[in-house]
Design an enzyme around this catalytic site. Structure first.
Site, short mmCIF file in Angstrom:
data_model
loop_
_atom_site.label_atom_id
_atom_site.label_comp_id
_atom_site.label_asym_id
_atom_site.label_seq_id
_atom_site.Cartn_x
_atom_site.Cartn_y
_atom_site.Cartn_z
N ASP A 51 0.82 -1.21 0.00
CA ASP A 51 0.00 0.00 0.00
C ASP A 51 0.85 1.26 0.00
O ASP A 51 0.47 2.28 -0.58
CB ASP A 51 -0.92 0.00 1.22
CG ASP A 51 -2.05 -1.02 1.09
OD1 ASP A 51 -2.31 -1.48 -0.04
OD2 ASP A 51 -2.67 -1.36 2.12
N GLU A 124 -4.48 10.25 4.53
CA GLU A 124 -4.76 11.20 5.60
C GLU A 124 -3.80 12.38 5.57
O GLU A 124 -2.69 12.28 5.03
CB GLU A 124 -4.70 10.54 6.98
CG GLU A 124 -3.31 10.20 7.48
CD GLU A 124 -2.92 8.77 7.24
OE1 GLU A 124 -3.78 7.89 7.40
OE2 GLU A 124 -1.75 8.53 6.87
N THR A 163 -8.98 3.28 7.81
CA THR A 163 -8.52 2.02 8.43
C THR A 163 -7.08 2.11 8.92
O THR A 163 -6.57 1.14 9.49
CB THR A 163 -8.61 0.87 7.41
OG1 THR A 163 -7.83 1.21 6.26
CG2 THR A 163 -10.05 0.62 6.99
#
Length: 268
Positions: A51, A124, A163
């Site tokens: 990721d 974020e 998450t």
């Protein structure tokens, strides 16, 4: 078969790139998809890694919203953005041949610091003091002063980013079909003299968040976009909202955000 003609491969680690590149070249040649070096025009942006590599790939091409993103994992663990694995490229080929994709649009965050040009993040945005001291900020929703914040900092996440850091702080996991940002506190101070909401909250697109930093103390704030720091000094004002831009991803059918959430947190 899908109408993709070109693919740009983003592989931040040379060892992984050299190990995987020959097999990918063979695969995409069979699919009549040309591997190109021009990241500005490729139909597909494929990241090699986990990721983290996916987030870097999106940033590397400047959050293009006129292409699709494809994550190919190299480690044997679950991921949220990397739907495919280098050891199972037959699944990727089969998905292209059968057009067995379920494209998704993921919202991203737009951040504007001190009226500068906007910057973006997929997971974020974080602000915190770089010194061992609580930071004071006024939080505005639209032009409404919502609260005087005092604490370690603030995390503003997208639904797909909910998450990550947000969840570790007790924030909610949010469906990516909800185009909103989630605001979560970092160790807020609550007493008879200081009061914050004390829980995370969601803001939809028409409700931007503005942070005004208390300038009576120089906090030397650290600003982070996903996994990268933002080099800004003398931060006064930060405006955050759901961007008009979005990214499109290619993923397998029956592999939704909630399938991935279950695999990551509920299955041993």
């Amino acid at each position: 078969m899908s109408n993709f003609k070109t693919v740009y491969i983003y592989a931040p680690h040379a060892k992984e790139r050299e190990a995987v590149k020959p097999e990918l070249e063979t695969l995409f040649n069979r699919l009549n998809i040309e591997i190109v070096d021009d990241k500005r025009t490729a139909d597909i942006v494929a990241s090699i890694g986990g990721d983290g590599a996916f987030l870097k790939a999106v940033r590397d091409v400047n959050f293009r919203d006129d292409c699709v993103y494809l994550g190919i994992a190299t480690a044997n663990k679950t991921h949220f953005y990397a739907d495919f694995h280098v050891n199972h490229l037959n699944e990727l080929e089969d998905a292209f041949l059968k057009d067995n994709f379920d494209p998704r649009r993921y919202p991203i965050i737009e951040v504007r610091v001190n009226d500068n040009q906007p910057v973006y993040c997929l997971n974020e945005f974080t602000i915190r003091s770089s010194i061992i001291k609580t930071i004071r900020m006024d939080l505005y929703i639209n032009n409404f002063l919502f609260e005087h914040f005092m604490g370690d900092g603030i995390v503003v996440s997208t639904p797909t980013g909910s998450t990550g850091y947000n969840k570790s702080l007790g924030g909610a996991v949010v469906d990516p079909l909800i185009h909103a940002i989630q605001v979560t506190e970092l160790a807020s101070v609550n007493s008879n003299t200081h009061r914050t909401l004390g829980t995370s909250f969601l803001l939809q697109k028409e409700r931007p968040l503005t942070l005004l930093i208390d300038k009576s103390v120089d906090y030397y704030p650290i600003l982070a976009l996903d996994n990268e720091a933002l080099g800004v000094t003398n931060t006064d004002k930060i405006e955050i909202k759901v961007s008009d831009k979005f990214i499109r991803t290619l993923r397998l059918e029956n592999n939704t955000f909630w399938h991935k959430t279950k695999r990551n947190f509920l299955q041993e």
